[in-house]
Every structure is written in structure tokens, then in C-alpha cells.
Design an enzyme around this catalytic site. Structure first.
Site, PDB file in Angstrom:
ATOM      1  N   SER A  42      -4.796   3.424   3.779  1.00  0.00           N
ATOM      2  CA  SER A  42      -4.975   2.712   2.523  1.00  0.00           C
ATOM      3  C   SER A  42      -5.248   1.231   2.769  1.00  0.00           C
ATOM      4  O   SER A  42      -6.129   0.638   2.149  1.00  0.00           O
ATOM      5  CB  SER A  42      -3.729   2.884   1.653  1.00  0.00           C
ATOM      6  N   HIS A  70       7.123  -6.998  -2.817  1.00  0.00           N
ATOM      7  CA  HIS A  70       7.052  -6.508  -1.440  1.00  0.00           C
ATOM      8  C   HIS A  70       8.091  -7.208  -0.566  1.00  0.00           C
ATOM      9  O   HIS A  70       8.060  -7.083   0.653  1.00  0.00           O
ATOM     10  CB  HIS A  70       5.675  -6.777  -0.829  1.00  0.00           C
ATOM     11  N   THR A 122       2.732   1.214  -5.286  1.00  0.00           N
ATOM     12  CA  THR A 122       3.241   0.310  -6.312  1.00  0.00           C
ATOM     13  C   THR A 122       2.497   0.492  -7.631  1.00  0.00           C
ATOM     14  O   THR A 122       3.120   0.623  -8.693  1.00  0.00           O
ATOM     15  CB  THR A 122       3.097  -1.154  -5.847  1.00  0.00           C
ATOM     16  N   LYS A 169       0.817  -1.219   0.000  1.00  0.00           N
ATOM     17  CA  LYS A 169       0.000   0.000   0.000  1.00  0.00           C
ATOM     18  C   LYS A 169       0.852   1.271   0.000  1.00  0.00           C
ATOM     19  O   LYS A 169       0.493   2.272   0.600  1.00  0.00           O
ATOM     20  CB  LYS A 169      -1.001   0.016   1.166  1.00  0.00           C
TER      21      LYS A 169
END
Length: 182
Positions: free
Chosen positions: A130, A100, A48, A45
Site C-alpha cells: 500500500s 499515527h 485508517t 497505510k
């Protein structure tokens, strides 16, 4: 929180169709990084998808036709995910891939390549907001009962991946590698 995780080298991953220990092991130890690869590395979040859209437009000299016709997950697959590993074979060089993964799990072949990393850092307050709305929207994650519940889980490291500060600390090694490899 009743969400089931499995740990891979100290990092929480959801037990679902996105990740498996085999896929993560492949991403870390067997995945072949190409010299012209570009990796977007972020904490979840953190922007990306925005970066994928920007790079997609740069790749096509601002023409949005490709971006509008190819889904984002096919333009820039997550190389550590089960699905992403099957999609990468169709990505033409130079590949833009996303991740990630923190430094200690990142593809070992990266460190002997000339590949580039775009590392995005976002304010953790914005990440939590987010994450809250994202979890309410998407079906594969547990819907948080309240924002304070999610915030507490985030601060305690009881969410996917690892504590934000830990991710930032160990992933900074990736950024430093950009300057150490000629």
C-alpha cells in the site's frame, strides 16, 4: 533515500507542510482530549480511512449523505498534523480523530480521560504494498525507485515514523490502557 526527515522523540516525520516540531509538541503535551473522543490509531497505510468511513456511517445510522458531503480529513482530522489542529475546532462531539502517533508521543491528556481508542493492526506485507502505490500517487512524498528499494527502507526504519514492529510494541500500551482505566 534522499527524503528529508526530522526526528521527534525518535520518530521520523517528513519535513513538509504536514508536521512540525511545534505541532507535535502541542499534540503530545497541550492537546485536550475530551471524554467522549474516539481515536483511530494506526501505523500508516493500515486502514485508517476505512475505519473513518465505517464510523461516519455508524454516526449517521447508515446515511451516507454526511460522508459524501464532508471530506474525510474534516470528519476525522489528524490531531498531530498542522492542518488537523486547525480543523479540530469545527468537529462536533463526539469527535472522531485519527493519529499515527506511537504511545510515547500520544496526547498526555488521554491518560486522564475516558476517551476510547480503536487500534488497527495490518499485516506489514500489505502495508508495504500500500505504501509503495501511495507514494507513487501522492506528490509530497518521494516516489520510490523500485519496490525492493522501498521494502529495504521500510525494513531498516528509513521511512516515515518508526519500524512497524517497534510501533506495534510500544503502541500496545495504548490498548492495554483501555483495560486499565475504569
Amino acid at each position: 533515500m534522499s527524503v528529508e526527515f526530522f526526528k521527534y522523540k525518535g520518530v521520523n516525520f517528513y519535513k513538509n507542510i504536514l508536521y512540525s516540531e511545534e505541532a507535535l509538541n502541542f499534540a503530545e503535551n497541550e492537546f485536550q482530549v475530551l471524554d467522549d473522543d474516539v481515536y483511530i490509531v494506526t501505523y500508516p497505510k493500515s486502514g485508517t480511512n476505512w475505519m473513518i468511513e465505517i464510523l461516519s456511517l455508524l454516526r449517521t445510522n447508515g446515511d451516507p449523505t454526511w460522508s459524501k458531503s464532508i471530506p474525510i480529513w474534516l470528519r476525522s482530522p489528524w490531531y498531530e498534523s498542522i492542518e488537523g489542529q486547525s480543523q479540530i475546532k469545527d468537529v462536533v462531539s463526539p469527535r472522531v480523530l485519527t493519529s499515527h502517533l506511537p504511545f510515547h508521543i500520544f496526547a498526555k491528556s488521554y491518560f486522564t480521560s475516558k476517551a476510547k481508542i480503536i487500534y488497527i493492526i495490518r499485516n506489514p506485507k500489505d502495508i508495504v504494498v500500500s505504501l509503495f502505490y501511495f507514494n507513487k500517487m501522492i506528490c509530497i512524498y518521494k516516489d520510490p525507485q523500485s519496490f525492493p528499494e522501498l521494502l529495504e527502507d521500510f525494513l531498516q526504519g528509513n521511512r516515515e515514523y518508526i519500524l512497524w514492529a517497534t510501533f506495534l510494541n510500544i503502541s500496545c500500551h495504548l490498548v492495554l490502557r483501555l483495560y486499565l482505566i475504569p
